[in-house]
Design a protein around this motif. Sequence first.
Motif, PDB file in Angstrom:
ATOM      1  N   ALA A   1       0.805  -1.227   0.000  1.00  0.00           N
ATOM      2  CA  ALA A   1       0.000   0.000   0.000  1.00  0.00           C
ATOM      3  C   ALA A   1       0.839   1.279   0.000  1.00  0.00           C
ATOM      4  O   ALA A   1       0.375   2.322  -0.474  1.00  0.00           O
ATOM      5  N   VAL A   2       2.062   1.216   0.521  1.00  0.00           N
ATOM      6  CA  VAL A   2       2.894   2.419   0.562  1.00  0.00           C
ATOM      7  C   VAL A   2       3.128   2.987  -0.835  1.00  0.00           C
ATOM      8  O   VAL A   2       3.197   4.212  -1.020  1.00  0.00           O
ATOM      9  N   PHE A   3       3.207   2.120  -1.840  1.00  0.00           N
ATOM     10  CA  PHE A   3       3.480   2.596  -3.198  1.00  0.00           C
ATOM     11  C   PHE A   3       2.278   3.346  -3.783  1.00  0.00           C
ATOM     12  O   PHE A   3       2.442   4.310  -4.524  1.00  0.00           O
ATOM     13  N   LYS A   4       1.084   2.895  -3.442  1.00  0.00           N
ATOM     14  CA  LYS A   4      -0.118   3.605  -3.888  1.00  0.00           C
ATOM     15  C   LYS A   4      -0.148   4.999  -3.280  1.00  0.00           C
ATOM     16  O   LYS A   4      -0.443   5.986  -3.958  1.00  0.00           O
ATOM     17  N   TRP A   5       0.156   5.086  -1.977  1.00  0.00           N
ATOM     18  CA  TRP A   5       0.156   6.389  -1.311  1.00  0.00           C
ATOM     19  C   TRP A   5       1.195   7.326  -1.930  1.00  0.00           C
ATOM     20  O   TRP A   5       0.913   8.495  -2.188  1.00  0.00           O
ATOM     21  N   LEU A   6       2.384   6.802  -2.180  1.00  0.00           N
ATOM     22  CA  LEU A   6       3.427   7.622  -2.789  1.00  0.00           C
ATOM     23  C   LEU A   6       3.029   8.073  -4.185  1.00  0.00           C
ATOM     24  O   LEU A   6       3.202   9.252  -4.550  1.00  0.00           O
ATOM     25  N   ALA A   7       2.492   7.147  -4.981  1.00  0.00           N
ATOM     26  CA  ALA A   7       2.109   7.472  -6.357  1.00  0.00           C
ATOM     27  C   ALA A   7       1.035   8.553  -6.389  1.00  0.00           C
ATOM     28  O   ALA A   7       1.103   9.488  -7.201  1.00  0.00           O
ATOM     29  N   GLN A   8       0.045   8.431  -5.504  1.00  0.00           N
ATOM     30  CA  GLN A   8      -1.058   9.391  -5.509  1.00  0.00           C
ATOM     31  C   GLN A   8      -0.662  10.721  -4.884  1.00  0.00           C
ATOM     32  O   GLN A   8      -0.957  11.788  -5.438  1.00  0.00           O
ATOM     33  N   THR A   9       0.032  10.675  -3.769  1.00  0.00           N
ATOM     34  CA  THR A   9       0.419  11.905  -3.079  1.00  0.00           C
ATOM     35  C   THR A   9       1.451  12.690  -3.884  1.00  0.00           C
ATOM     36  O   THR A   9       1.410  13.920  -3.930  1.00  0.00           O
ATOM     37  N   GLY A  10       2.361  11.957  -4.510  1.00  0.00           N
ATOM     38  CA  GLY A  10       3.409  12.610  -5.287  1.00  0.00           C
ATOM     39  C   GLY A  10       3.082  12.783  -6.749  1.00  0.00           C
ATOM     40  O   GLY A  10       3.884  13.344  -7.501  1.00  0.00           O
ATOM     41  N   ASN A  11       1.914  12.265  -7.174  1.00  0.00           N
ATOM     42  CA  ASN A  11       1.528  12.324  -8.588  1.00  0.00           C
ATOM     43  C   ASN A  11       2.659  11.781  -9.473  1.00  0.00           C
ATOM     44  O   ASN A  11       3.099  12.415 -10.429  1.00  0.00           O
TER      45      ASN A  11
END
Length: 363
Positions: free
Chosen positions: A287-297
């Motif tokens: 899940a950390v990668f989803k958060w990074l991808a979305q938060t960091g665009n």
Amino acid sequence: MPDTKKTSHTSSTYRDAGVDIDAGNRLVELIKPLAKTTLRSGADTELGGFGGLFDLKAAGFIDPILVAANDGVGTKLKVAIEANIHNTVGIDLVAMCVNDLIVQGAEPLFFLDYFATGKLETPIAADVIEGIAEGCKRAGCALIGGETAEMPGMYAPGEYDLAGFSVGAAERGHLLPKSDIHSGDILVGVSSNGLHSNGFSLVRHIVKKSGLSYDAPAPFDTTRNLGQALLEPTRIYVKPVIEALRQNCEIKAIAHITGGGLIENIPRVLANGWIANIDLESFSPPAVFKWLAQTGNIEKLELLRTFNCGIGLVLCCSAAGVEKITALFEKHGETVQQIGTLVNSGDKNNPARVDVTGQLKFG
């Protein structure tokens, strides 16, 4: 005119200059019991000498080739320092070295560390080295020495740096990659448990952008705060890989997925002309990668070139070896899946490359 300057007769000491020899000695005494817990065949000397010894014959090798690796933890250390969590980055340090050894078919034998700081804070250093000892135990290698450097003025207060050095061995003729790679060989991905130790400069940038502190609840993990979740230590894959090689599971090449991700690391173990076809929908990133991808665009290619995206190791094997490899790795608590295949383009002038299809399936 007589010289009226007053000369001080006060004796200067190393401690006046910012170096506490006694603190260093106390740390060595704290480390010795930790190092003893990592002893293995071939290594039975205590810390404190000018160098560490290792007996290859006692370790069971007949005609060994030595393989060496060194690495650090990168700016993950900044997260550890700011989050005040120091007992896991030592595991990362060991992992980054020993995982590089096993992909060449070598069994890690021993490890040495380098810890540098401006002012030695013994409890923090002891926590770090406790992690190093734990990493060595997970890897089955001995912690036979290291260096603690106190260098006033070189580091900001509270900061430190780490480097690790490991040596492994393989019997002559058993190194990877092998030369019998064929079109249709399977790529088996071994799951990561998070970021491992790459991409943390971008991670820190995104954390700053999010406005979260490291003691805030992790948006992607309800059980931990952000610092704890981001500092999940790198998985050490030594034991299942070494067992698989000894059991002749038809492994032909292994790639450690570190900086550069799947895109840049798989070609490092392939000759010119090979293409690794990866199906991104065959695995689910943590899940950390989803958060990074979305938060960091973050765009897909940038994500794939910066992070492991959920795959810590890629094994190239024959189709006949997949079932045995899967069973063995799962016995060791690892999660594995077929993520792609190899094909030969027939053009030996073209560097090996990775082609991806599909989209990452975030959990």
